[in-house]
Design a protein around this motif. Structure first.
Motif, mmCIF file in Angstrom:
data_model
loop_
_atom_site.group_PDB
_atom_site.id
_atom_site.type_symbol
_atom_site.label_atom_id
_atom_site.label_comp_id
_atom_site.label_asym_id
_atom_site.label_seq_id
_atom_site.Cartn_x
_atom_site.Cartn_y
_atom_site.Cartn_z
ATOM 1 N N PRO A 99 0.832 -1.201 0.000
ATOM 2 C CA PRO A 99 0.000 0.000 0.000
ATOM 3 C C PRO A 99 0.870 1.257 0.000
ATOM 4 O O PRO A 99 2.054 1.203 0.339
ATOM 5 C CB PRO A 99 -0.797 -0.118 1.292
ATOM 6 N N GLU A 100 0.265 2.352 -0.327
ATOM 7 C CA GLU A 100 1.001 3.616 -0.360
ATOM 8 C C GLU A 100 0.696 4.487 0.856
ATOM 9 O O GLU A 100 1.365 5.478 1.086
ATOM 10 C CB GLU A 100 0.711 4.377 -1.648
ATOM 11 N N ASN A 101 -0.332 4.143 1.612
ATOM 12 C CA ASN A 101 -0.702 4.873 2.817
ATOM 13 C C ASN A 101 -0.805 3.851 3.948
ATOM 14 O O ASN A 101 -1.732 3.055 3.990
ATOM 15 C CB ASN A 101 -2.026 5.602 2.597
ATOM 16 N N ILE A 102 0.171 3.858 4.846
ATOM 17 C CA ILE A 102 0.315 2.824 5.865
ATOM 18 C C ILE A 102 0.069 3.431 7.247
ATOM 19 O O ILE A 102 0.562 4.523 7.546
ATOM 20 C CB ILE A 102 1.744 2.220 5.830
ATOM 21 N N VAL A 103 -0.667 2.736 8.082
ATOM 22 C CA VAL A 103 -0.835 3.113 9.480
ATOM 23 C C VAL A 103 -0.081 2.068 10.293
ATOM 24 O O VAL A 103 -0.320 0.867 10.144
ATOM 25 C CB VAL A 103 -2.324 3.154 9.879
ATOM 26 N N ALA A 104 0.847 2.535 11.137
ATOM 27 C CA ALA A 104 1.693 1.609 11.892
ATOM 28 C C ALA A 104 2.016 2.192 13.258
ATOM 29 O O ALA A 104 2.366 3.367 13.361
ATOM 30 C CB ALA A 104 2.979 1.336 11.124
ATOM 31 N N PRO A 105 1.923 1.381 14.310
ATOM 32 C CA PRO A 105 2.236 1.886 15.657
ATOM 33 C C PRO A 105 3.739 2.114 15.846
ATOM 34 O O PRO A 105 4.567 1.522 15.145
ATOM 35 C CB PRO A 105 1.725 0.781 16.578
ATOM 36 N N ILE A 106 4.055 2.959 16.803
ATOM 37 C CA ILE A 106 5.455 3.204 17.165
ATOM 38 C C ILE A 106 6.097 1.882 17.556
ATOM 39 O O ILE A 106 5.502 1.076 18.254
ATOM 40 C CB ILE A 106 5.544 4.223 18.321
ATOM 41 N N GLY A 107 7.304 1.657 17.070
ATOM 42 C CA GLY A 107 8.027 0.421 17.363
ATOM 43 C C GLY A 107 7.847 -0.642 16.298
ATOM 44 O O GLY A 107 8.578 -1.623 16.278
ATOM 45 N N SER A 108 6.904 -0.444 15.385
ATOM 46 C CA SER A 108 6.702 -1.448 14.341
ATOM 47 C C SER A 108 7.737 -1.262 13.225
ATOM 48 O O SER A 108 8.441 -0.267 13.153
ATOM 49 C CB SER A 108 5.281 -1.388 13.784
ATOM 50 N N VAL B 266 3.722 6.911 5.809
ATOM 51 C CA VAL B 266 3.399 6.137 7.003
ATOM 52 C C VAL B 266 2.831 7.127 8.011
ATOM 53 O O VAL B 266 3.416 8.186 8.246
ATOM 54 C CB VAL B 266 4.660 5.455 7.596
ATOM 55 N N ASN B 267 1.681 6.802 8.566
ATOM 56 C CA ASN B 267 1.028 7.589 9.611
ATOM 57 C C ASN B 267 0.689 9.013 9.194
ATOM 58 O O ASN B 267 0.961 9.980 9.917
ATOM 59 C CB ASN B 267 1.847 7.568 10.903
ATOM 60 N N GLN B 268 0.051 9.133 8.033
ATOM 61 C CA GLN B 268 -0.458 10.428 7.583
ATOM 62 C C GLN B 268 -1.446 10.958 8.612
ATOM 63 O O GLN B 268 -2.240 10.206 9.170
ATOM 64 C CB GLN B 268 -1.170 10.256 6.242
ATOM 65 N N LYS B 269 -1.405 12.261 8.864
ATOM 66 C CA LYS B 269 -2.399 12.899 9.739
ATOM 67 C C LYS B 269 -3.645 13.170 8.885
ATOM 68 O O LYS B 269 -3.543 13.648 7.765
ATOM 69 C CB LYS B 269 -1.870 14.213 10.318
ATOM 70 N N PHE B 270 -4.796 12.840 9.403
ATOM 71 C CA PHE B 270 -6.026 12.988 8.630
ATOM 72 C C PHE B 270 -6.826 14.214 9.030
ATOM 73 O O PHE B 270 -7.979 14.350 8.669
ATOM 74 C CB PHE B 270 -6.879 11.711 8.767
ATOM 75 N N ASP B 271 -6.203 15.127 9.760
ATOM 76 C CA ASP B 271 -6.920 16.315 10.222
ATOM 77 C C ASP B 271 -6.392 17.601 9.597
ATOM 78 O O ASP B 271 -6.588 18.677 10.116
ATOM 79 C CB ASP B 271 -6.847 16.408 11.747
ATOM 80 N N GLY B 272 -5.734 17.512 8.479
ATOM 81 C CA GLY B 272 -5.179 18.700 7.841
ATOM 82 C C GLY B 272 -5.134 18.541 6.337
ATOM 83 O O GLY B 272 -5.762 17.650 5.764
ATOM 84 N N ASP B 273 -4.360 19.402 5.703
ATOM 85 C CA ASP B 273 -4.292 19.372 4.239
ATOM 86 C C ASP B 273 -3.034 18.670 3.710
ATOM 87 O O ASP B 273 -2.795 18.654 2.516
ATOM 88 C CB ASP B 273 -4.393 20.781 3.670
ATOM 89 N N LYS B 274 -2.238 18.074 4.596
ATOM 90 C CA LYS B 274 -1.045 17.337 4.160
ATOM 91 C C LYS B 274 -1.439 15.889 3.874
ATOM 92 O O LYS B 274 -1.175 14.985 4.654
ATOM 93 C CB LYS B 274 0.064 17.426 5.198
#
Length: 193
Positions: free
Chosen positions: A57-66, A148-156
């Motif tokens: 995938p191109e947009n990954i959600v991953a916890p710290i330490g992964s 990895v871990n894009q913020k979903f509350d802004g325009d970035k």
């Protein structure tokens, strides 16, 4: 008063601690403390080049330490850390860079991948932007970027980052050497994705 032998031992120990373990410019040493993990860490797999000029995938959600583990398919890809504002260029001198992974096509048309992977660790909750630096075909400028871990509350957003990458007129940048992660044997080279 200290004896000459005690002073000699102290000076020898001091000289050893101040000596560089590698010749300058050949290694990056991370002196920050690391965590000890009681359980196996999570690994997120990202495939470079599957289905064209893209990360999957191109947009990954991953916890710290992964661990983010990049696999490479034909023909020749890399992964480099960038910033949101400057796609297709290394974020800074410490940005990770995998080097290139040339992978020949399978003669029978089957799926092939590199015998090596590149792994990075997610060290905090800040977004990690990345791209492929292959200039033949202008991979980054053609949308081969990810986060990895894009913020979903802004325009970035990843979509905006792709728009910025498409506007880059020059070549994609690379680091002078592989750094910021680990190249290692592919743990599952026959996975077929």
């Amino acid at each position: 008063m200290l004896s000459n032998s005690v002073v000699a031992v102290f000076l020898s120990a001091l000289a050893l601690t101040s000596a560089a373990p590698y010749p300058q410019g050949t290694a990056t040493i991370d002196t920050r403390q690391t965590k000890t993990y009681a359980a196996p860490r999570e690994t997120r797999t990202v495939v470079a080049g599957r289905g064209g000029l893209r990360f999957d995938p191109e947009n990954i959600v991953a916890p710290i330490g992964s661990i983010i583990e990049f696999h490479f398919t034909p023909l020749n890809h890399s992964v480099v850390e960038s910033s949101f504002e400057r796609p297709c260029q290394p974020k800074d001198a410490a940005s990770f860079y995998s080097g290139f992974f040339p992978v020949p096509r399978s003669p029978d048309g089957g799926v092939t991948q590199s015998a090596e992977v590149f792994q990075i660790e997610v060290k905090n909750d800040q977004p990690i932007w990345f791209y492929c630096a292959q200039n033949t075909g202008r991979h980054c400028q053609s949308g081969m970027v990810g986060v990895v871990n894009q913020k979903f509350d802004g325009d970035k957003t990843l979509a905006k980052h792709k728009q910025l990458a498409a506007q880059v007129s020059g070549d994609s940048g690379v680091q002078p050497w592989i750094q910021g992660g680990e190249r290692k044997a592919n743990p599952n080279p026959l996975s077929g994705f």
